[in-house]
Design a protein around this motif. Sequence first.
Motif, PDB file in Angstrom:
ATOM      1  N   GLN A   1      25.899 -14.284 -35.953  1.00  0.00           N
ATOM      2  CA  GLN A   1      26.043 -14.378 -37.403  1.00  0.00           C
ATOM      3  C   GLN A   1      24.733 -14.072 -38.118  1.00  0.00           C
ATOM      4  O   GLN A   1      24.730 -13.535 -39.218  1.00  0.00           O
ATOM      5  N   GLY A   2      23.611 -14.350 -37.493  1.00  0.00           N
ATOM      6  CA  GLY A   2      22.323 -14.196 -38.149  1.00  0.00           C
ATOM      7  C   GLY A   2      21.770 -12.785 -38.177  1.00  0.00           C
ATOM      8  O   GLY A   2      20.681 -12.556 -38.686  1.00  0.00           O
ATOM      9  N   GLY A   3      22.484 -11.813 -37.635  1.00  0.00           N
ATOM     10  CA  GLY A   3      22.005 -10.431 -37.675  1.00  0.00           C
ATOM     11  C   GLY A   3      21.392 -10.000 -36.366  1.00  0.00           C
ATOM     12  O   GLY A   3      21.908  -9.124 -35.683  1.00  0.00           O
ATOM     13  N   GLY A   4      20.250 -10.591 -35.987  1.00  0.00           N
ATOM     14  CA  GLY A   4      19.666 -10.325 -34.684  1.00  0.00           C
ATOM     15  C   GLY A   4      18.768  -9.120 -34.597  1.00  0.00           C
ATOM     16  O   GLY A   4      18.280  -8.790 -33.512  1.00  0.00           O
ATOM     17  N   ALA A   5      18.520  -8.411 -35.700  1.00  0.00           N
ATOM     18  CA  ALA A   5      17.664  -7.220 -35.658  1.00  0.00           C
ATOM     19  C   ALA A   5      16.252  -7.574 -36.115  1.00  0.00           C
ATOM     20  O   ALA A   5      16.022  -8.559 -36.809  1.00  0.00           O
ATOM     21  N   TYR A   6      15.275  -6.746 -35.713  1.00  0.00           N
ATOM     22  CA  TYR A   6      13.899  -6.924 -36.166  1.00  0.00           C
ATOM     23  C   TYR A   6      13.812  -6.590 -37.658  1.00  0.00           C
ATOM     24  O   TYR A   6      14.334  -5.553 -38.095  1.00  0.00           O
ATOM     25  N   PRO A   7      13.152  -7.402 -38.479  1.00  0.00           N
ATOM     26  CA  PRO A   7      13.169  -7.190 -39.930  1.00  0.00           C
ATOM     27  C   PRO A   7      12.653  -5.823 -40.362  1.00  0.00           C
ATOM     28  O   PRO A   7      13.170  -5.223 -41.303  1.00  0.00           O
ATOM     29  N   GLY A   8      11.608  -5.313 -39.679  1.00  0.00           N
ATOM     30  CA  GLY A   8      11.004  -4.064 -40.127  1.00  0.00           C
ATOM     31  C   GLY A   8      11.582  -2.812 -39.521  1.00  0.00           C
ATOM     32  O   GLY A   8      11.225  -1.699 -39.931  1.00  0.00           O
ATOM     33  N   VAL A   9      12.480  -2.932 -38.555  1.00  0.00           N
ATOM     34  CA  VAL A   9      12.994  -1.755 -37.872  1.00  0.00           C
ATOM     35  C   VAL A   9      14.045  -1.066 -38.740  1.00  0.00           C
ATOM     36  O   VAL A   9      14.799  -1.691 -39.467  1.00  0.00           O
ATOM     37  N   ARG A  10      14.052   0.282 -38.700  1.00  0.00           N
ATOM     38  CA  ARG A  10      15.064   1.031 -39.441  1.00  0.00           C
ATOM     39  C   ARG A  10      16.413   0.921 -38.740  1.00  0.00           C
ATOM     40  O   ARG A  10      16.497   0.697 -37.532  1.00  0.00           O
ATOM     41  N   ALA A  11      17.472   1.110 -39.512  1.00  0.00           N
ATOM     42  CA  ALA A  11      18.833   0.903 -38.990  1.00  0.00           C
ATOM     43  C   ALA A  11      19.103   1.764 -37.763  1.00  0.00           C
ATOM     44  O   ALA A  11      19.566   1.267 -36.725  1.00  0.00           O
TER      45      ALA A  11
ATOM     46  N   GLN B   1      23.705  -5.306 -43.237  1.00  0.00           N
ATOM     47  CA  GLN B   1      23.146  -5.954 -42.051  1.00  0.00           C
ATOM     48  C   GLN B   1      24.247  -6.377 -41.097  1.00  0.00           C
ATOM     49  O   GLN B   1      24.130  -6.228 -39.873  1.00  0.00           O
ATOM     50  N   GLN B   2      25.345  -6.902 -41.640  1.00  0.00           N
ATOM     51  CA  GLN B   2      26.476  -7.291 -40.801  1.00  0.00           C
ATOM     52  C   GLN B   2      27.068  -6.083 -40.082  1.00  0.00           C
ATOM     53  O   GLN B   2      27.402  -6.141 -38.896  1.00  0.00           O
ATOM     54  N   ARG B   3      27.192  -4.971 -40.788  1.00  0.00           N
ATOM     55  CA  ARG B   3      27.773  -3.776 -40.161  1.00  0.00           C
ATOM     56  C   ARG B   3      26.847  -3.210 -39.083  1.00  0.00           C
ATOM     57  O   ARG B   3      27.317  -2.722 -38.053  1.00  0.00           O
ATOM     58  N   LEU B   4      25.548  -3.290 -39.295  1.00  0.00           N
ATOM     59  CA  LEU B   4      24.625  -2.842 -38.263  1.00  0.00           C
ATOM     60  C   LEU B   4      24.701  -3.755 -37.047  1.00  0.00           C
ATOM     61  O   LEU B   4      24.672  -3.283 -35.899  1.00  0.00           O
ATOM     62  N   SER B   5      24.837  -5.053 -37.260  1.00  0.00           N
ATOM     63  CA  SER B   5      24.985  -5.986 -36.144  1.00  0.00           C
ATOM     64  C   SER B   5      26.259  -5.695 -35.363  1.00  0.00           C
ATOM     65  O   SER B   5      26.284  -5.763 -34.127  1.00  0.00           O
ATOM     66  N   LEU B   6      27.321  -5.348 -36.088  1.00  0.00           N
ATOM     67  CA  LEU B   6      28.564  -4.977 -35.419  1.00  0.00           C
ATOM     68  C   LEU B   6      28.372  -3.705 -34.603  1.00  0.00           C
ATOM     69  O   LEU B   6      28.852  -3.604 -33.461  1.00  0.00           O
ATOM     70  N   ALA B   7      27.654  -2.730 -35.155  1.00  0.00           N
ATOM     71  CA  ALA B   7      27.378  -1.492 -34.418  1.00  0.00           C
ATOM     72  C   ALA B   7      26.615  -1.785 -33.128  1.00  0.00           C
ATOM     73  O   ALA B   7      26.904  -1.203 -32.076  1.00  0.00           O
ATOM     74  N   CYS B   8      25.649  -2.700 -33.202  1.00  0.00           N
ATOM     75  CA  CYS B   8      24.882  -3.055 -32.004  1.00  0.00           C
ATOM     76  C   CYS B   8      25.774  -3.708 -30.947  1.00  0.00           C
ATOM     77  O   CYS B   8      25.548  -3.529 -29.745  1.00  0.00           O
TER      78      CYS B   8
END
Length: 307
Positions: free
Chosen positions: A85-95, A137-144
């Motif tokens: 739920q929290g996203g999980g990506a590095y804040p500065g990294v591009r999508a 951010q949610q959609r990028l987390s889903l993509a990951c």
Amino acid sequence: MSAPAVEITGLVKRYGSTTAVDGLDLRMARGRLLALLGPNGAGKTTTVEICEGFRKPDSGSVRVLGLDPVRESAALRPKIGVMPQGGGAYPGVRAEEMLRLVAACAANPLDPAWLLDILGLGTARRTPFKRLSGGQQQRLSLACALIGRPELVFLDEPTAGMDPQARRLVWDLLGALRADGVSVLLTTHLMEEAEALADDVVIIDGGKIIAEGSPSDLTAEGTDGQLRFKARSRLNTDLLAAALPEGYLVRESAPGAYRVEGRVDPQVVSTVTAWCAQQGVLAEELHVGKRDLEEVFLELTGRELRT
């Protein structure tokens, strides 16, 4: 392929004096979409994190795709996708950089550029994660979670923060995954989402399962002799009850949502709609013998606010 997607027997997990999961049994067949529902603190996240291998159970048996998620984590992780739920990506990294990093860990990943376009992130591929909107951010987390072609996907509140268009896009994608035989276990607080997507629904509270079945089974149970409709909130239900034959009960189960209990026939339906017309309101979404999943959830777990 004969093993269930998830099989849990007698699962117990405690945090000090608090029992988060209390003897839970759950079986999820492959190729199904299961919605795990419950109020805050019910044990949903702990159960899912144990299935993902991030936490160890105190007792009980857990098998995911036939594997122990702790002892056989190296064999299991290539087979599953996880969307926290929290996203999980590095804040500065591009999508796109983030998605390509995850793709590099997979043996046969999907094309990152294609997946970004499918999820409506093509124009945001060079945007840092911290500058994406909550829905992006949610959609990028889903993509990951999907990039590695998993057999089973765990999704925690997958459409939180999304606008209606993005939510429908994700719903369509989850439907396509299920059609392709991918198993999906999601947690959500959106009852409409669970009712629209799930093959199976499991409601837990206090670390135990309190109801399970298909959405249609859960919403149809115990609805004989009930008429439901929506109208302006705070109508005088006593006056409506007086207009009906003796013995009928009328209550506002939620703001603007009304329930008439008693034998429902054409005359009763006519009386209700005529009474509403006299009040200058339109009775909408009339249902006979049918609840929605949110009402079932509230009846089972209570209406008090959980801390």
